[in-house]
Design a protein around this motif. Structure first.
Motif, PDB file in Angstrom:
ATOM      1  N   HIS A  90      40.045  36.120  34.353  1.00 58.12           N
ATOM      2  CA  HIS A  90      38.869  36.230  35.221  1.00 58.12           C
ATOM      3  C   HIS A  90      39.219  35.791  36.624  1.00 58.12           C
ATOM      4  CE1 HIS A  90      34.789  36.229  36.659  1.00 58.12           C
ATOM      5  NE2 HIS A  90      34.921  34.970  37.031  1.00 58.12           N
ATOM      6  N   MET A  91      38.865  36.621  37.612  1.00 56.86           N
ATOM      7  CA  MET A  91      39.069  36.316  39.028  1.00 56.86           C
ATOM      8  C   MET A  91      37.848  36.768  39.805  1.00 56.86           C
ATOM      9  SD  MET A  91      43.055  37.556  39.414  1.00 56.86           S
ATOM     10  CE  MET A  91      42.923  38.824  38.126  1.00 56.86           C
ATOM     11  N   GLU A  92      37.332  35.883  40.639  1.00 52.51           N
ATOM     12  CA  GLU A  92      36.206  36.238  41.508  1.00 52.51           C
ATOM     13  C   GLU A  92      36.728  37.028  42.699  1.00 52.51           C
ATOM     14  OE1 GLU A  92      33.004  35.710  41.183  1.00 52.51           O
ATOM     15  OE2 GLU A  92      33.064  34.494  39.355  1.00 52.51           O
ATOM     16  N   ARG A  93      36.051  38.132  43.026  1.00 59.37           N
ATOM     17  CA  ARG A  93      36.500  38.965  44.147  1.00 59.37           C
ATOM     18  C   ARG A  93      36.328  38.244  45.484  1.00 59.37           C
ATOM     19  NH1 ARG A  93      34.363  43.069  47.549  1.00 59.37           N
ATOM     20  NH2 ARG A  93      35.882  44.695  48.022  1.00 59.37           N
ATOM     21  N   GLU A  94      35.212  37.556  45.671  1.00 61.77           N
ATOM     22  CA  GLU A  94      34.953  36.824  46.911  1.00 61.77           C
ATOM     23  C   GLU A  94      35.550  35.415  46.822  1.00 61.77           C
ATOM     24  OE1 GLU A  94      33.687  38.205  49.542  1.00 61.77           O
ATOM     25  OE2 GLU A  94      33.346  40.092  48.471  1.00 61.77           O
ATOM     26  N   PRO A  95      35.822  34.777  47.983  1.00 62.38           N
ATOM     27  CA  PRO A  95      36.356  33.422  47.963  1.00 62.38           C
ATOM     28  C   PRO A  95      35.466  32.463  47.181  1.00 62.38           C
ATOM     29  CG  PRO A  95      36.521  34.351  50.177  1.00 62.38           C
ATOM     30  CD  PRO A  95      35.713  35.319  49.357  1.00 62.38           C
ATOM     31  N   SER A  96      36.061  31.714  46.261  1.00 55.03           N
ATOM     32  CA  SER A  96      35.336  30.772  45.414  1.00 55.03           C
ATOM     33  C   SER A  96      36.314  29.682  45.006  1.00 55.03           C
ATOM     34  CB  SER A  96      34.752  31.481  44.186  1.00 55.03           C
ATOM     35  OG  SER A  96      34.106  30.573  43.335  1.00 55.03           O
ATOM     36  N   PRO A  97      36.465  28.627  45.810  1.00 54.24           N
ATOM     37  CA  PRO A  97      37.527  27.638  45.601  1.00 54.24           C
ATOM     38  C   PRO A  97      37.624  27.100  44.172  1.00 54.24           C
ATOM     39  CG  PRO A  97      36.446  27.241  47.689  1.00 54.24           C
ATOM     40  CD  PRO A  97      35.665  28.326  47.020  1.00 54.24           C
ATOM     41  N   LEU A  98      36.510  26.739  43.558  1.00 49.71           N
ATOM     42  CA  LEU A  98      36.572  26.175  42.210  1.00 49.71           C
ATOM     43  C   LEU A  98      37.021  27.218  41.204  1.00 49.71           C
ATOM     44  CD1 LEU A  98      36.119  23.747  40.413  1.00 49.71           C
ATOM     45  CD2 LEU A  98      33.703  24.407  40.182  1.00 49.71           C
ATOM     46  N   GLU A  99      36.414  28.411  41.237  1.00 47.29           N
ATOM     47  CA  GLU A  99      36.797  29.462  40.309  1.00 47.29           C
ATOM     48  C   GLU A  99      38.226  29.937  40.569  1.00 47.29           C
ATOM     49  OE1 GLU A  99      35.345  30.725  37.654  1.00 47.29           O
ATOM     50  OE2 GLU A  99      33.721  29.267  37.881  1.00 47.29           O
ATOM     51  N   ASP A 100      38.622  29.974  41.841  1.00 46.76           N
ATOM     52  CA  ASP A 100      39.979  30.399  42.169  1.00 46.76           C
ATOM     53  C   ASP A 100      41.001  29.412  41.622  1.00 46.76           C
ATOM     54  OD1 ASP A 100      38.811  32.505  43.458  1.00 46.76           O
ATOM     55  OD2 ASP A 100      39.143  31.729  45.481  1.00 46.76           O
ATOM     56  N   ALA A 101      40.676  28.111  41.694  1.00 47.94           N
ATOM     57  CA  ALA A 101      41.582  27.098  41.151  1.00 47.94           C
ATOM     58  C   ALA A 101      41.727  27.265  39.642  1.00 47.94           C
ATOM     59  CB  ALA A 101      41.067  25.701  41.480  1.00 47.94           C
ATOM     60  N   ARG A 102      40.617  27.544  38.963  1.00 43.14           N
ATOM     61  CA  ARG A 102      40.685  27.772  37.515  1.00 43.14           C
ATOM     62  C   ARG A 102      41.547  28.994  37.204  1.00 43.14           C
ATOM     63  NH1 ARG A 102      34.573  26.890  37.182  1.00 43.14           N
ATOM     64  NH2 ARG A 102      34.322  24.704  36.566  1.00 43.14           N
ATOM     65  N   SER A 103      41.335  30.053  37.957  1.00 38.94           N
ATOM     66  CA  SER A 103      42.105  31.270  37.725  1.00 38.94           C
ATOM     67  C   SER A 103      43.594  31.030  37.965  1.00 38.94           C
ATOM     68  CB  SER A 103      41.613  32.394  38.644  1.00 38.94           C
ATOM     69  OG  SER A 103      40.260  32.705  38.384  1.00 38.94           O
ATOM     70  N   LEU A 104      43.913  30.241  38.979  1.00 42.81           N
ATOM     71  CA  LEU A 104      45.307  29.938  39.286  1.00 42.81           C
ATOM     72  C   LEU A 104      45.973  29.180  38.139  1.00 42.81           C
ATOM     73  CD1 LEU A 104      47.725  29.831  41.197  1.00 42.81           C
ATOM     74  CD2 LEU A 104      46.696  27.795  42.261  1.00 42.81           C
ATOM     75  N   VAL A 105      45.295  28.172  37.618  1.00 36.81           N
ATOM     76  CA  VAL A 105      45.840  27.394  36.498  1.00 36.81           C
ATOM     77  C   VAL A 105      46.044  28.295  35.281  1.00 36.81           C
ATOM     78  CG1 VAL A 105      45.336  25.547  34.846  1.00 36.81           C
ATOM     79  CG2 VAL A 105      44.897  25.198  37.291  1.00 36.81           C
ATOM     80  N   GLN A 106      45.055  29.124  34.984  1.00 35.79           N
ATOM     81  CA  GLN A 106      45.168  30.026  33.831  1.00 35.79           C
ATOM     82  C   GLN A 106      46.292  31.037  34.028  1.00 35.79           C
ATOM     83  OE1 GLN A 106      41.229  31.650  33.549  1.00 35.79           O
ATOM     84  NE2 GLN A 106      40.328  29.740  32.787  1.00 35.79           N
ATOM     85  N   CYS A 107      46.455  31.531  35.261  1.00 34.66           N
ATOM     86  CA  CYS A 107      47.515  32.492  35.547  1.00 34.66           C
ATOM     87  C   CYS A 107      48.886  31.846  35.376  1.00 34.66           C
ATOM     88  CB  CYS A 107      47.351  33.037  36.958  1.00 34.66           C
ATOM     89  SG  CYS A 107      48.531  34.355  37.374  1.00 34.66           S
ATOM     90  N   ALA A 108      49.043  30.614  35.871  1.00 36.48           N
ATOM     91  CA  ALA A 108      50.325  29.915  35.726  1.00 36.48           C
ATOM     92  C   ALA A 108      50.665  29.701  34.252  1.00 36.48           C
ATOM     93  CB  ALA A 108      50.277  28.585  36.471  1.00 36.48           C
TER      94      ALA A 108
END
Length: 374
Positions: free
Chosen positions: A51-69
Motif C-alpha cells: 500500500h502506497m498513498e499517491r499524495e504526500p503522507s509522512p506517516l503512511e509513507d514511513a510505513r510503506s518504506l518499512v514494509q518495502c524494505a
C-alpha cells in the motif's frame, strides 16, 4: 514497482509476460486493486501487495518504506525497477537501504513542472533524492531528460533515453481502425451525429495541468472565424468543468463521454486529437491515436513535443497559446486531405518506432547491464 494497481493493469499488460519469457524472474509490487492479481497470474509472475498513498503522507509513507524494505530483504532482487512518483521514492530509498545492486528509476514525468512555491521545492527535493539513490535514471522522452538536466535534478549524472522514448510503446494491432472493438456508446454516437462538423477529441484527466482551458479558448476563436467543429472529451473530471457548447457565430457542441477503460471506439470517431498539456512524460494517448490514423495537435510542453513529428504526424503549438492552437485547428479542420496524410504518417511512425516488444527489449537490456543477472 508502481504505486497504483490501475497503472499496473493499464501499462504492464504484455510487458510482464515478455520479461518472464526473456529470462527474468519477475515480482510485481503495487497497491492492491481490481485486476492486478489476475494480471500477475495471466503473466506468470508473482505479485506482492504494497500500500502506497499517491499524495504526500509522512506517516503512511514511513510505513510503506518499512514494509518495502522488509519485502526487498525477503526477495533479494538483483534489479529493482520503479515508476510513478511515490513508488519510485519508496523503491529508491528502500532499495538503497538493502543494497539492491540495480536500482532503475523509470521517469515518466515531473510533477513539479506545474507546481509552485513550497510544493515545487518539496517535489524537487524528492526527485533529487530518488535520482541520487538510483543507480540509473531512464526518462521516457528526450525533452524530459533535457528538463531534468536543466533543473539540476540529476546531480550531473546521465539520464538515459531509450530509442524514440515512451514507457511501453503502442500495440498497433489493438490500436487499429481494423481491429475488433466494441461499438461506440449509443448515447455518444447520437450526440456526435447531431452535427456533420469534424470531431476534435481530447483524452485525459480533466485537470488544469492538461490545458483544457486553452483548448476551449482555441475552439472559441475557431467559432469566431466561422470554422465548424465539435468537441469530444474523454476523461474523468478533476477540477475542470465543461459547458455543453461553445457559443459563437458557428456554435461548437461539447460532448463529455466521461472516463472509460476502452477508448478505441472514441479515438476512431475523432478527426483530430488535441493534447494542450502543460506537462507530460510521454503521452501514450498520442501514440494510440496515431496508430488509429488520427493526427494530433500537441503543446510544446515537456514530453508532448516528443510524441509527434511536427508537420508530419501532427502539429506542435506553444503551451497556453490559444491563438496558435486555433490556427493549427483551423488548418486541419478545413483540410481533410492533410488530416488523412498526417494520420497515415502517424500510423507508420507508430509501427516503425514504438513496437511494444522492441521498446520492452530496450528497457530489459538496459536493466540487465546494471547489476542484472538472468
Amino acid at each position: 514497482m508502481v504505486t497504483s494497481s490501475v497503472t499496473a493493469t493499464t501499462f504492464l499488460r504484455g510487458y510482464l509476460r515478455f520479461l518472464r519469457e526473456a529470462g527474468w524472474d519477475v515480482t510485481l509490487v503495487c497497491d492492491d486493486g481490481p485486476g492486478v492479481i489476475e494480471l500477475a497470474g495471466a503473466s506468470g509472475v508473482r505479485y506482492e501487495p504494497l500500500h502506497m498513498e499517491r499524495e504526500p503522507s509522512p506517516l503512511e509513507d514511513a510505513r510503506s518504506l518499512v514494509q518495502c524494505a522488509r519485502l526487498l530483504r525477503r526477495l533479494r532482487p538483483d534489479v529493482l525497477v520503479y515508476a510513478t512518483p511515490k513508488a519510485s521514492l519508496i523503491g529508491a530509498v528502500a532499495g538503497w537501504l538493502v543494497r539492491v545492486p540495480g536500482r532503475n528509476y523509470e521517469l515518466w514525468g515531473l510533477r513539479l513542472e506545474t507546481s509552485a512555491g513550497f510544493s515545487r521545492r518539496l517535489f524537487a527535493l524528492l526527485e533529487r533524492l530518488t535520482m541520487v539513490l538510483s543507480s540509473r535514471v531512464i526518462a521516457n522522452s528526450a525533452s524530459l531528460a533535457q528538463r531534468v538536466s536543466a533543473l539540476g535534478l540529476n546531480g550531473g549524472r546521465e539520464v538515459f533515453v531509450l530509442g524514440a522514448g515512451s514507457s511501453h510503446g503502442v500495440d498497433t494491432e489493438r490500436y487499429s481502425e481494423e481491429a475488433t472493438m466494441p461499438d461506440l456508446d449509443a448515447d455518444v454516437k447520437a450526440m456526435l451525429q447531431r452535427s456533420p462538423a469534424p470531431i476534435v477529441g481530447f483524452v485525459g484527466r480533466l485537470h488544469p495541468d492538461k490545458g483544457v482551458d486553452t483548448l476551449i479558448d482555441a475552439l472559441r476563436i475557431c467559432s469566431q472565424r466561422s470554422v465548424a467543429a465539435q468537441l469530444l472529451v474523454v476523461g474523468a473530471q478533476e477540477g475542470v468543468t465543461l459547458d455543453t457548447g461553445i457559443e459563437g457565430p458557428i456554435p461548437i457542441p461539447v460532448h463529455a463521454a466521461g472516463f472509460t477503460q476502452e477508448v478505441r471506439p472514441l479515438l476512431r470517431a475523432m478527426d483530430i486529437l488535441v493534447l494542450p498539456s502543460r506537462r507530460e512524460g510521454f503521452p501514450n494517448v498520442v501514440l494510440e491515436a496515431g496508430a488509429m490514423k488520427v493526427p494530433a495537435i500537441v503543446s510544446d510542453a515537456t514530453g508532448c513535443v516528443d510524441a509527434v513529428i511536427d508537420g508530419v504526424t501532427g502539429v506542435v503549438t506553444p503551451v497556453g497559446d490559444a491563438h496558435a492552437l486555433a490556427s493549427a485547428l483551423e488548418t486541419l479542420l478545413t483540410d481533410p486531405d492533410r488530416r488523412e496524410s498526417m494520420g497515415a504518417a502517424a500510423r507508420a511512425w507508430s509501427e516503425e518506432a514504438f513496437v511494444p516488444t522492441a521498446v520492452w527489449r530496450l528497457h530489459s537490456d538496459c536493466w540487465a547491464g546494471e547489476g542484472g543477472v538472468r
